[in-house]
Design an enzyme around this catalytic site. Structure first.
Site, PDB file in Angstrom:
ATOM      1  N   LYS A  22       0.842  -1.207   0.000  1.00  0.00           N
ATOM      2  CA  LYS A  22       0.000   0.000   0.000  1.00  0.00           C
ATOM      3  C   LYS A  22       0.871   1.248   0.000  1.00  0.00           C
ATOM      4  O   LYS A  22       0.633   2.187  -0.780  1.00  0.00           O
ATOM      5  CB  LYS A  22      -0.850  -0.043   1.269  1.00  0.00           C
ATOM      6  CG  LYS A  22      -1.468   1.257   1.689  1.00  0.00           C
ATOM      7  CD  LYS A  22      -2.279   1.053   2.943  1.00  0.00           C
ATOM      8  CE  LYS A  22      -1.609   1.562   4.185  1.00  0.00           C
ATOM      9  NZ  LYS A  22      -1.823   2.973   4.432  1.00  0.00           N
ATOM     10  N   ASN A  23       1.880   1.249   0.879  1.00  0.00           N
ATOM     11  CA  ASN A  23       2.694   2.465   1.037  1.00  0.00           C
ATOM     12  C   ASN A  23       3.588   2.746  -0.162  1.00  0.00           C
ATOM     13  O   ASN A  23       4.202   3.802  -0.232  1.00  0.00           O
ATOM     14  CB  ASN A  23       3.525   2.400   2.318  1.00  0.00           C
ATOM     15  CG  ASN A  23       2.654   2.601   3.549  1.00  0.00           C
ATOM     16  OD1 ASN A  23       1.505   3.023   3.442  1.00  0.00           O
ATOM     17  ND2 ASN A  23       3.188   2.278   4.718  1.00  0.00           N
ATOM     18  N   ARG A  94      -4.291  10.305   4.323  1.00  0.00           N
ATOM     19  CA  ARG A  94      -3.164  11.163   4.650  1.00  0.00           C
ATOM     20  C   ARG A  94      -2.036  11.050   3.617  1.00  0.00           C
ATOM     21  O   ARG A  94      -1.340  12.014   3.333  1.00  0.00           O
ATOM     22  CB  ARG A  94      -2.644  10.782   6.037  1.00  0.00           C
ATOM     23  CG  ARG A  94      -1.750  11.834   6.571  1.00  0.00           C
ATOM     24  CD  ARG A  94      -1.058  11.474   7.833  1.00  0.00           C
ATOM     25  NE  ARG A  94      -0.387  12.664   8.335  1.00  0.00           N
ATOM     26  CZ  ARG A  94       0.748  13.123   7.860  1.00  0.00           C
ATOM     27  NH1 ARG A  94       1.370  12.492   6.904  1.00  0.00           N
ATOM     28  NH2 ARG A  94       1.273  14.224   8.349  1.00  0.00           N
ATOM     29  N   ASP A 118      -4.094  12.621  12.988  1.00  0.00           N
ATOM     30  CA  ASP A 118      -4.772  11.342  12.859  1.00  0.00           C
ATOM     31  C   ASP A 118      -4.502  10.573  14.130  1.00  0.00           C
ATOM     32  O   ASP A 118      -4.041  11.128  15.122  1.00  0.00           O
ATOM     33  CB  ASP A 118      -4.369  10.602  11.590  1.00  0.00           C
ATOM     34  CG  ASP A 118      -2.896  10.252  11.586  1.00  0.00           C
ATOM     35  OD1 ASP A 118      -2.277  10.283  12.659  1.00  0.00           O
ATOM     36  OD2 ASP A 118      -2.371   9.950  10.511  1.00  0.00           O
ATOM     37  N   ASP A 307       5.150   0.105  11.946  1.00  0.00           N
ATOM     38  CA  ASP A 307       3.894  -0.532  11.546  1.00  0.00           C
ATOM     39  C   ASP A 307       3.755  -1.956  12.102  1.00  0.00           C
ATOM     40  O   ASP A 307       2.666  -2.520  12.090  1.00  0.00           O
ATOM     41  CB  ASP A 307       3.769  -0.565  10.013  1.00  0.00           C
ATOM     42  CG  ASP A 307       3.427   0.807   9.462  1.00  0.00           C
ATOM     43  OD1 ASP A 307       2.863   1.626  10.185  1.00  0.00           O
ATOM     44  OD2 ASP A 307       3.734   1.064   8.276  1.00  0.00           O
TER      45      ASP A 307
HETATM   46  C1  UD1 Z   1       5.021   6.409   6.360  1.00  0.00           C
HETATM   47  C2  UD1 Z   1       3.953   5.378   6.271  1.00  0.00           C
HETATM   48  C3  UD1 Z   1       3.601   4.822   7.614  1.00  0.00           C
HETATM   49  C4  UD1 Z   1       4.839   4.354   8.301  1.00  0.00           C
HETATM   50  C5  UD1 Z   1       5.903   5.434   8.320  1.00  0.00           C
HETATM   51  C6  UD1 Z   1       7.226   4.979   8.910  1.00  0.00           C
HETATM   52  C7  UD1 Z   1       2.541   6.071   4.432  1.00  0.00           C
HETATM   53  C8  UD1 Z   1       1.226   6.601   4.056  1.00  0.00           C
HETATM   54  N1  UD1 Z   1       2.762   5.959   5.729  1.00  0.00           N
HETATM   55  O1  UD1 Z   1       4.475   7.499   7.068  1.00  0.00           O
HETATM   56  O2  UD1 Z   1       2.681   3.782   7.475  1.00  0.00           O
HETATM   57  O3  UD1 Z   1       4.482   4.044   9.621  1.00  0.00           O
HETATM   58  O4  UD1 Z   1       6.151   5.879   6.987  1.00  0.00           O
HETATM   59  O5  UD1 Z   1       7.741   3.923   8.167  1.00  0.00           O
HETATM   60  O6  UD1 Z   1       3.376   5.751   3.607  1.00  0.00           O
HETATM   61  N2  UD1 Z   1       8.007  14.021  10.554  1.00  0.00           N
HETATM   62  C9  UD1 Z   1       8.229  15.348  10.850  1.00  0.00           C
HETATM   63  N3  UD1 Z   1       8.201  16.256   9.839  1.00  0.00           N
HETATM   64  C10 UD1 Z   1       7.958  15.914   8.567  1.00  0.00           C
HETATM   65  C11 UD1 Z   1       7.727  14.557   8.272  1.00  0.00           C
HETATM   66  C12 UD1 Z   1       7.751  13.628   9.280  1.00  0.00           C
HETATM   67  O7  UD1 Z   1       8.431  15.703  11.977  1.00  0.00           O
HETATM   68  O8  UD1 Z   1       7.938  16.801   7.699  1.00  0.00           O
HETATM   69  C13 UD1 Z   1       8.046  13.034  11.645  1.00  0.00           C
HETATM   70  C14 UD1 Z   1       6.679  12.446  11.928  1.00  0.00           C
HETATM   71  O9  UD1 Z   1       5.966  13.242  12.821  1.00  0.00           O
HETATM   72  C15 UD1 Z   1       7.055  11.108  12.507  1.00  0.00           C
HETATM   73  C16 UD1 Z   1       8.314  10.725  11.766  1.00  0.00           C
HETATM   74  O10 UD1 Z   1       8.830  11.926  11.241  1.00  0.00           O
HETATM   75  O11 UD1 Z   1       7.358  11.240  13.873  1.00  0.00           O
HETATM   76  C17 UD1 Z   1       8.127   9.680  10.680  1.00  0.00           C
HETATM   77  O12 UD1 Z   1       7.370  10.190   9.643  1.00  0.00           O
HETATM   78  P1  UD1 Z   1       7.517   9.644   8.146  1.00  0.00           P
HETATM   79  O13 UD1 Z   1       8.678   8.728   8.005  1.00  0.00           O
HETATM   80  O14 UD1 Z   1       7.401  10.815   7.258  1.00  0.00           O
HETATM   81  O15 UD1 Z   1       6.270   8.751   8.013  1.00  0.00           O
HETATM   82  P2  UD1 Z   1       5.091   8.937   7.027  1.00  0.00           P
HETATM   83  O16 UD1 Z   1       5.625   9.182   5.651  1.00  0.00           O
HETATM   84  O17 UD1 Z   1       4.095   9.865   7.619  1.00  0.00           O
END
Ligand code: UD1
Length: 425
Positions: A22-23, A94, A118, A307
């Site tokens: 999915k991701n 999201r 979320d 996850d």
């Molecule tokens: C993606 C996945 C999610 C998975 C995660 C970690 C999707 C839709 N989701 O989420 O299922 O659990 O990767 O493998 O693909 N952060 C910031 N600033 C930013 C971006 C992120 O502070 O601009 C922080 C977030 O708050 C979080 C951490 O970084 O604490 C991880 O986020 P990120 O790796 O970006 O995960 P997602 O892409 O949201």
């Protein structure tokens, strides 16, 4: 509203298949925006999130055909596309934030609704924004929309991510491929889904090096051409089945999985007493007796995936001994714990740690899913609980696992779906 009804007491046995992640699929769909013409994606999972992303792309002007049974998505991208992703769709998905990079690269502007909180902690967008700023965009938030503008196009730059965010890495990568000049992303995320997107973009004509390592270099090109691409297998679904086998003392072959994408998770399970072998088609987990508890901390890839953290909680709730599960990525991803306590688990949250003392068996009760993974983990908890467990809000699970109950039944479990009771208030 539906819920799962699980009658405990069966070990899962047989073979189960995993399809594309999915991701990755959602990001590849967004990446299709980068090239005019018809992109074809195969091995796409049959989940609601793909339907939502397809709708988002349609509203940007694309024609999208999604054959969920065949696992194929075809996206026809016109010469001119819209640049606005509405709140209505972004709040439902999201991951739609990943159109940000492609839109600003293709249109010189992107208006993408800010997703809002979320249920798994706050997830900032600051790294997405500052990455695009380094590439020459101006970024601001107005009336709930993140607006990125680069009317004269993007240029290469040196992006140092403070944290290896998956989403931010994807957005800057998808923007940089059409920027003029060279971009270097330092402390990039290394997830297999990043490697998959880079492979897809490279096939389209992008020039990318280092995907899968912490430093990704991109030499911008002026245009990309659409391609056909098979989505990388879902390592989180594969990990779910590995934990399901280990937790229930079962024997599962996970077909279509790439064991190398689950290195640490499979090593931990093996060290704690499960037998893990690589097969021609994926891997096999065989577990008997009571497995040992193990400490685990979530980390960016190749660390233990956040996850899979709810599955580690359920495993340790019934394992021999004590364990500490630490969440380092998302703040509030411990909603599973209070539900597990309802099932009789001995678990205590302390900051971003959970201390567990394994009990012989859980005790069936009504519980509630708060997100995709917690829901699936609670269904597995129901399999090692005495009597009947119901897991409300089954729709969360549908977002990550197509036909979860059917797959479990094929493996010998007594899991059905039924209408949920209306809440009292
Ligand atoms: C993606 C996945 C999610 C998975 C995660 C970690 C999707 C839709 N989701 O989420 O299922 O659990 O990767 O493998 O693909 N952060 C910031 N600033 C930013 C971006 C992120 O502070 O601009 C922080 C977030 O708050 C979080 C951490 O970084 O604490 C991880 O986020 P990120 O790796 O970006 O995960 P997602 O892409 O949201």
């Amino acid at each position: 509203m539906e819920r799962f009804r699980v009658v405990g007491g069966t070990s899962l046995r047989g073979e189960v298949s995993v399809v594309g992640a999915k991701n990755s699929a959602l990001k590849l769909m967004a990446g299709a925006l980068l090239a005019e013409g018809r992109t074809r994606l195969t091995n796409v999972p049959a989940i609601l999130d793909v339907t939502i992303m397809a709708e988002l792309l349609r509203r940007l002007g694309c024609t999208v055909d999604y054959d969920a049974d065949a696992g194929v998505v075809e996206i026809d991208v016109p010469d001119r596309i819209g640049h606005r992703a509405d709140y209505e769709l972004v709040r439902a998905l999201r991951a739609s934030i990943c159109v940000l990079g492609p839109l600003v690269a293709r249109c010189g502007r992107a208006d993408v609704a800010v997703p809002g909180g979320d249920e798994i902690g706050s997830r900032g967008l600051d790294l997405h924004a500052s990455g695009l700023e380094t590439l020459g965009a101006t970024v601001h938030v107005t009336h709930g929309y993140l607006i990125a503008e680069a009317p004269d196009g993007l240029h290469g730059g040196d992006i140092r991510l403070e944290f290896p965010s998956v989403g931010a890495t994807e957005n800057v990568l998808m923007a940089a491929v059409l920027a003029t000049g060279k971009t270097r992303v330092t402390n990039a995320a290394r997830e297999p889904e990043i490697v998959d997107i880079a492979a897809f973009l490279s096939k389209m004509g992008a020039r990318i090096e280092g995907a899968g390592t912490s430093v990704i270099e991109v030499e911008g090109v002026s245009a990309l051409t659409p391609v056909s691409h098979e989505v990388v297998p879902d390592r989180i679904a594969a990990g779910t089945w590995a934990f399901a086998a280990a937790t229930t003392g079962g024997d599962l072959e996970v077909v279509g999985a790439v064991p190398g994408h689950l290195g640490i998770a499979l090593d931990l399970l093996a060290d704690a007493g499960s037998d893990i072998t690589t097969t021609d088609r994926g891997f096999r987990v065989t577990a008997s007796g009571r497995r040992s508890a193990f400490d685990v901390a979530t980390l960016p890839y190749p660390g233990f995936p956040t996850d899979l953290q709810p599955f580690a909680l359920v495993y340790n709730a019934v394992a021999q001994g004590s364990a500490m599960v630490t969440e380092n990525l998302f703040e509030a991803r411990f909603r599973t714990v209070q539900e597990l306590a309802r099932l009789g688990a001995d678990a205590r949250v302390d900051g971003h740690h959970v201390m567990l003392h394994g009990v012989e068996r859980l005790s069936g009760a009504p519980v509630e899913a708060s997100d995709i993974r917690s829901g699936a983990a609670l269904v597995i908890a129901g399999l090692v609980a005495d009597g009947t467990t119901t897991v409300s809000r089954a729709h969360h699970v549908d977002r990550g696992y197509a036909g979860f109950a059917e797959a479990l039944r094929r493996l010998g479990a007594d899991v059905t779906r039924e209408p949920d009771e209306e809440p009292f208030i």
